[in-house]
Design a protein around this motif. Structure first.
Motif, PDB file in Angstrom:
ATOM      1  N   ILE A  89       0.836  -1.187   0.000  1.00 32.44           N
ATOM      2  CA  ILE A  89       0.000   0.000   0.000  1.00 32.44           C
ATOM      3  C   ILE A  89       0.881   1.251   0.000  1.00 32.44           C
ATOM      4  CG2 ILE A  89      -1.787   1.272   1.251  1.00 32.44           C
ATOM      5  CD1 ILE A  89      -2.637  -1.425  -0.043  1.00 32.44           C
ATOM      6  N   PRO A  90       0.752   2.089  -1.011  1.00 36.39           N
ATOM      7  CA  PRO A  90       1.603   3.284  -1.088  1.00 36.39           C
ATOM      8  C   PRO A  90       1.190   4.334  -0.061  1.00 36.39           C
ATOM      9  CG  PRO A  90       0.002   3.296  -2.867  1.00 36.39           C
ATOM     10  CD  PRO A  90      -0.148   1.972  -2.182  1.00 36.39           C
ATOM     11  N   GLN A  91       2.103   5.215   0.237  1.00 35.49           N
ATOM     12  CA  GLN A  91       1.812   6.307   1.170  1.00 35.49           C
ATOM     13  C   GLN A  91       0.681   7.174   0.609  1.00 35.49           C
ATOM     14  OE1 GLN A  91       5.219   8.706   2.043  1.00 35.49           O
ATOM     15  NE2 GLN A  91       4.182   9.902   3.625  1.00 35.49           N
ATOM     16  N   GLY A  92      -0.221   7.565   1.487  1.00 35.78           N
ATOM     17  CA  GLY A  92      -1.335   8.402   1.060  1.00 35.78           C
ATOM     18  C   GLY A  92      -2.510   7.634   0.491  1.00 35.78           C
ATOM     19  N   PHE A  93      -2.475   6.280   0.575  1.00 32.93           N
ATOM     20  CA  PHE A  93      -3.528   5.474  -0.045  1.00 32.93           C
ATOM     21  C   PHE A  93      -4.871   5.650   0.646  1.00 32.93           C
ATOM     22  CE2 PHE A  93      -5.689   1.389  -1.039  1.00 32.93           C
ATOM     23  CZ  PHE A  93      -5.693   1.520  -2.420  1.00 32.93           C
ATOM     24  N   GLU A  94      -4.850   6.195   1.886  1.00 31.80           N
ATOM     25  CA  GLU A  94      -6.126   6.432   2.580  1.00 31.80           C
ATOM     26  C   GLU A  94      -7.019   7.372   1.783  1.00 31.80           C
ATOM     27  OE1 GLU A  94      -3.071   9.297   3.938  1.00 31.80           O
ATOM     28  OE2 GLU A  94      -3.163   7.106   3.905  1.00 31.80           O
ATOM     29  N   LYS A  95      -6.410   8.283   1.024  1.00 29.86           N
ATOM     30  CA  LYS A  95      -7.209   9.186   0.188  1.00 29.86           C
ATOM     31  C   LYS A  95      -7.924   8.401  -0.908  1.00 29.86           C
ATOM     32  CE  LYS A  95      -4.203  13.178   1.008  1.00 29.86           C
ATOM     33  NZ  LYS A  95      -3.291  14.172   0.407  1.00 29.86           N
ATOM     34  N   ASN A  96      -7.213   7.453  -1.496  1.00 28.24           N
ATOM     35  CA  ASN A  96      -7.843   6.609  -2.505  1.00 28.24           C
ATOM     36  C   ASN A  96      -8.987   5.792  -1.899  1.00 28.24           C
ATOM     37  OD1 ASN A  96      -4.716   6.778  -3.114  1.00 28.24           O
ATOM     38  ND2 ASN A  96      -5.714   6.517  -5.099  1.00 28.24           N
ATOM     39  N   LEU A  97      -8.726   5.224  -0.718  1.00 26.88           N
ATOM     40  CA  LEU A  97      -9.748   4.384  -0.085  1.00 26.88           C
ATOM     41  C   LEU A  97     -11.009   5.177   0.225  1.00 26.88           C
ATOM     42  CD1 LEU A  97      -8.235   1.851   2.481  1.00 26.88           C
ATOM     43  CD2 LEU A  97      -9.722   1.399   0.529  1.00 26.88           C
ATOM     44  N   LYS A  98     -10.840   6.407   0.656  1.00 23.05           N
ATOM     45  CA  LYS A  98     -12.011   7.241   0.937  1.00 23.05           C
ATOM     46  C   LYS A  98     -12.821   7.487  -0.326  1.00 23.05           C
ATOM     47  CE  LYS A  98     -10.120   9.651   4.970  1.00 23.05           C
ATOM     48  NZ  LYS A  98      -9.710  10.957   5.543  1.00 23.05           N
ATOM     49  N   GLU A  99     -12.133   7.770  -1.421  1.00 24.70           N
ATOM     50  CA  GLU A  99     -12.840   8.003  -2.681  1.00 24.70           C
ATOM     51  C   GLU A  99     -13.486   6.729  -3.199  1.00 24.70           C
ATOM     52  OE1 GLU A  99     -13.511  10.937  -4.079  1.00 24.70           O
ATOM     53  OE2 GLU A  99     -12.560  11.729  -2.260  1.00 24.70           O
ATOM     54  N   ILE A 100     -12.827   5.590  -3.001  1.00 23.36           N
ATOM     55  CA  ILE A 100     -13.408   4.308  -3.415  1.00 23.36           C
ATOM     56  C   ILE A 100     -14.679   4.024  -2.612  1.00 23.36           C
ATOM     57  CG2 ILE A 100     -13.040   1.800  -3.377  1.00 23.36           C
ATOM     58  CD1 ILE A 100     -10.030   2.483  -3.973  1.00 23.36           C
ATOM     59  N   THR A 101     -14.624   4.304  -1.307  1.00 24.79           N
ATOM     60  CA  THR A 101     -15.798   4.078  -0.460  1.00 24.79           C
ATOM     61  C   THR A 101     -16.955   4.985  -0.876  1.00 24.79           C
ATOM     62  OG1 THR A 101     -14.284   3.521   1.353  1.00 24.79           O
ATOM     63  CG2 THR A 101     -16.590   3.889   1.933  1.00 24.79           C
ATOM     64  N   LYS A 102     -16.638   6.225  -1.244  1.00 22.12           N
ATOM     65  CA  LYS A 102     -17.680   7.124  -1.750  1.00 22.12           C
ATOM     66  C   LYS A 102     -18.198   6.633  -3.101  1.00 22.12           C
ATOM     67  CE  LYS A 102     -15.967  11.280   0.585  1.00 22.12           C
ATOM     68  NZ  LYS A 102     -15.363  12.628   0.396  1.00 22.12           N
ATOM     69  N   HIS A 103     -17.308   6.109  -3.918  1.00 20.04           N
ATOM     70  CA  HIS A 103     -17.729   5.538  -5.203  1.00 20.04           C
ATOM     71  C   HIS A 103     -18.715   4.395  -4.988  1.00 20.04           C
ATOM     72  CE1 HIS A 103     -17.506   3.939  -9.274  1.00 20.04           C
ATOM     73  NE2 HIS A 103     -17.155   2.766  -8.785  1.00 20.04           N
ATOM     74  N   ARG A 183     -19.032  -4.399  -0.460  1.00 19.75           N
ATOM     75  CA  ARG A 183     -18.146  -4.133  -1.598  1.00 19.75           C
ATOM     76  C   ARG A 183     -16.748  -3.735  -1.113  1.00 19.75           C
ATOM     77  NH1 ARG A 183     -20.915  -0.207  -5.866  1.00 19.75           N
ATOM     78  NH2 ARG A 183     -19.226  -1.004  -7.188  1.00 19.75           N
ATOM     79  N   LEU A 184     -16.696  -2.898  -0.091  1.00 18.15           N
ATOM     80  CA  LEU A 184     -15.401  -2.467   0.436  1.00 18.15           C
ATOM     81  C   LEU A 184     -14.667  -3.629   1.091  1.00 18.15           C
ATOM     82  CD1 LEU A 184     -13.435  -0.150   0.966  1.00 18.15           C
ATOM     83  CD2 LEU A 184     -14.709   0.361   3.064  1.00 18.15           C
ATOM     84  N   GLU A 185     -15.396  -4.462   1.817  1.00 13.66           N
ATOM     85  CA  GLU A 185     -14.785  -5.648   2.434  1.00 13.66           C
ATOM     86  C   GLU A 185     -14.167  -6.549   1.379  1.00 13.66           C
ATOM     87  OE1 GLU A 185     -16.217  -9.723   4.746  1.00 13.66           O
ATOM     88  OE2 GLU A 185     -17.437  -7.905   4.938  1.00 13.66           O
ATOM     89  N   MET A 186     -14.901  -6.800   0.298  1.00 13.38           N
ATOM     90  CA  MET A 186     -14.383  -7.670  -0.757  1.00 13.38           C
ATOM     91  C   MET A 186     -13.203  -7.029  -1.476  1.00 13.38           C
ATOM     92  SD  MET A 186     -18.086  -9.018  -2.149  1.00 13.38           S
ATOM     93  CE  MET A 186     -17.471 -10.152  -3.391  1.00 13.38           C
ATOM     94  N   TYR A 187     -13.237  -5.722  -1.635  1.00  8.88           N
ATOM     95  CA  TYR A 187     -12.118  -5.018  -2.269  1.00  8.88           C
ATOM     96  C   TYR A 187     -10.849  -5.167  -1.431  1.00  8.88           C
ATOM     97  CZ  TYR A 187      -9.123  -1.123  -3.664  1.00  8.88           C
ATOM     98  OH  TYR A 187      -8.047  -0.363  -4.060  1.00  8.88           O
ATOM     99  N   LEU A 188     -10.967  -4.952  -0.120  1.00 16.56           N
ATOM    100  CA  LEU A 188      -9.796  -5.060   0.751  1.00 16.56           C
ATOM    101  C   LEU A 188      -9.254  -6.488   0.765  1.00 16.56           C
ATOM    102  CD1 LEU A 188     -11.144  -2.864   3.674  1.00 16.56           C
ATOM    103  CD2 LEU A 188      -9.231  -2.276   2.174  1.00 16.56           C
ATOM    104  N   LYS A 189     -10.146  -7.469   0.745  1.00 16.36           N
ATOM    105  CA  LYS A 189      -9.704  -8.861   0.698  1.00 16.36           C
ATOM    106  C   LYS A 189      -9.009  -9.164  -0.622  1.00 16.36           C
ATOM    107  CE  LYS A 189     -13.082 -10.880   3.894  1.00 16.36           C
ATOM    108  NZ  LYS A 189     -14.274 -11.758   4.032  1.00 16.36           N
ATOM    109  N   SER A 190      -9.462  -8.535  -1.692  1.00 15.48           N
ATOM    110  CA  SER A 190      -8.815  -8.720  -2.998  1.00 15.48           C
ATOM    111  C   SER A 190      -7.377  -8.216  -2.981  1.00 15.48           C
ATOM    112  CB  SER A 190      -9.598  -7.985  -4.090  1.00 15.48           C
ATOM    113  OG  SER A 190     -10.880  -8.529  -4.253  1.00 15.48           O
TER     114      SER A 190
END
Length: 363
Positions: A89-103, A183-190
Motif C-alpha cells: 500500500i503506497p503512502q497516502g492510499f487512505e485518500k484513494n480508499l475514501k474516494e473508493i468508499t464514496k464511489h 463491496r469495500l470488504e471484498m475489495y480489501l480482501k482482494s
C-alpha cells in the motif's frame, strides 16, 4: 478502561427470552432495566403503525425484505477469500480508499485507529437476521483499522417524522450501508487484507465512538454523530481491516456548547428520553439517555420515530461558514439558532404524506 458490552444494548436485552438461562443471568447482574425491558419484550414496533389496513398491505412490503438482502450481501462478502498475494500500500492510499468508499455509495468517510477498547467485550446476540447465534461469546479484536462511513438520509422523508416515510429512509440507508460495506470488504480482501463489514445486523464494535474517532462529526445531545453538513441525518457503517493507514482525528467545531444552547432534540423528544446531562464513556463525552422509553415510543408510533433527527438545526442545514467559526464564539451560535427559528420554527414537520405512500382513495 471498561469495555463496551453489546449485551447491554437495548436490542440485545429485549431479545432475551423471558425465563431463559441468559435472561435470568443478565437481570441477576443488571436488575435496574428488567421491568422496563419486559414491558416492550417481543413487541414488533412496525406492527403498531397507525395506518389503514390498505396502507399496511401496500406499503409495509417496501422495506419488509431488506434484512434478507442484508444477509445475502453480508455472507457473500464474509465468504469471499482473502487474496494470498498481498499488495503493498503506497503512502497516502487512505485518500484513494475514501474516494473508493464514496464511489461505492458512502456520503463521507473517515479512518480510525482501533485499540482493544474500541471493541465490544461480548456479542449481544443481535445478529439472528444474518443467521449468527453469538450471544455471550467474547469478541476477539482482530483488526487495526476502521474505515467508517456515513450515508445521508432523505430530508423530505425525515421531515415527515415520526411517520412511515422516516422509517423508509432509515431502512433504505441501512441497506445501502450493507452493500457499500460488503463491496469495500471484498475489495480489501482482494488486495490481500482481512476485513469485516459492520452492517446494521452485525457489529464487533459500536459505531458512534468509531465515527467520533474518525473525525466524521461530534457526539450530540441525542447521542448520535452530528456532522457539519447533514447534522444527525446520517446512518453509520464501517469496515474493520488489518490494513494500516494514516488515521484521522476527532474534531471539535463547538457542538457541545451549541447543543447546550439548542437542545431542540431534547425539547421535541416525545418520550422525554433525551437529557442534557453529560457522561464520559471511555474518554468520550456522551449524554444520559433512556433507551427503553425511546423504544416504547417506537411501539406507539409503529416507526423508529426520528423526531430528534428532524429537530436538529444541522439536519435542516445551517450557514456552514458560521458553523466552521462558531467554536468559542457564542454569538455565532446565537445567530445560527435565530436563523433556524426564522426558517423552521421549533421543529420542521410536514404532515402530508409523500406521493410514494399516498393512496388516492384516502386523499
Amino acid at each position: 478502561m471498561k469495555k463496551y458490552d453489546e449485551r447491554n444494548t437495548l436490542f440485545s436485552r429485549i431479545g432475551l427470552q423471558k425465563g431463559s438461562k441468559d435472561y435470568k443471568e443478565y437481570y441477576k447482574n443488571n436488575p435496574d432495566t428488567k421491568k422496563a425491558d419486559d414491558s416492550v419484550r417481543n413487541v414488533h414496533f412496525r406492527d403498531r403503525i397507525r395506518k389503514s389496513q390498505q396502507f399496511k398491505d401496500l406499503f409495509l412490503p417496501i422495506t419488509a425484505n431488506n434484512k434478507l438482502l442484508v444477509s445475502s450481501v453480508f455472507h457473500t462478502a464474509r465468504n469471499f477469500k482473502v487474496n494470498e498475494v498481498r499488495q503493498e500500500i503506497p503512502q497516502g492510499f487512505e485518500k484513494n480508499l475514501k474516494e473508493i468508499t464514496k464511489h461505492y455509495g458512502a456520503t463521507d468517510v473517515g479512518i480510525a485507529k482501533l485499540t482493544e477498547d474500541n471493541y465490544y467485550s461480548h456479542f449481544g446476540g443481535v445478529s439472528e437476521h444474518v443467521g449468527i447465534d453469538n450471544y455471550g461469546k467474547k469478541v476477539t479484536p482482530r483488526y487495526k483499522t476502521a474505515i467508517v462511513f456515513t450515508m445521508k438520509m432523505d430530508l423530505d422523508y425525515i421531515n415527515r417524522a415520526p411517520h412511515y416515510e422516516e422509517l423508509m429512509t432509515t431502512e433504505n440507508e441501512y441497506l445501502k450501508l450493507a452493500f457499500t460495506g460488503a463491496r469495500l470488504e471484498m475489495y480489501l480482501k482482494s488486495l490481500g487484507y482481512k476485513a469485516q463489514s459492520m452492517n446494521g445486523e452485525y457489529y464487533e464494535a459500536p459505531l458512534v465512538p468509531m465515527a467520533h474517532d474518525a473525525g466524521l462529526g461530534q457526539i450530540g445531545m441525542c447521542n448520535h454523530i452530528v456532522t457539519k453538513e447533514y447534522g444527525n441525518r446520517v446512518r453509520l457503517g464501517a469496515v474493520l481491516t488489518t490494513m494500516e493507514l494514516a488515521y484521522d482525528s476527532p474534531i471539535d467545531y463547538g457542538l457541545r456548547e451549541f447543543c447546550s444552547k439548542c437542545a431542540l432534540c431534547m425539547m421535541n423528544c416525545p418520550s422525554r428520553s433525551i437529557t442534557h446531562k453529560t457522561r464520559v464513556v471511555n474518554g468520550r463525552i456522551m449524554y444520559k439517555f433512556n433507551d427503553t422509553s425511546c423504544f416504547e415510543q417506537w411501539t406507539k408510533m409503529g416507526t423508529d420515530c426520528g423526531v430528534c433527527i428532524q429537530a436538529c438545526p444541522l439536519t435542516q442545514g445551517v450557514d456552514l461558514e458560521k458553523l466552521e467559526k462558531m467554536k468559542d464564539h457564542p454569538e455565532l451560535m446565537d445567530e445560527i439558532m435565530e436563523e433556524h427559528f426564522e426558517k423552521h420554527g421549533r421543529r420542521k414537520y410536514i404532515k402530508t404524506d409523500l406521493p410514494i405512500v399516498t393512496i388516492k382513495d384516502e386523499e
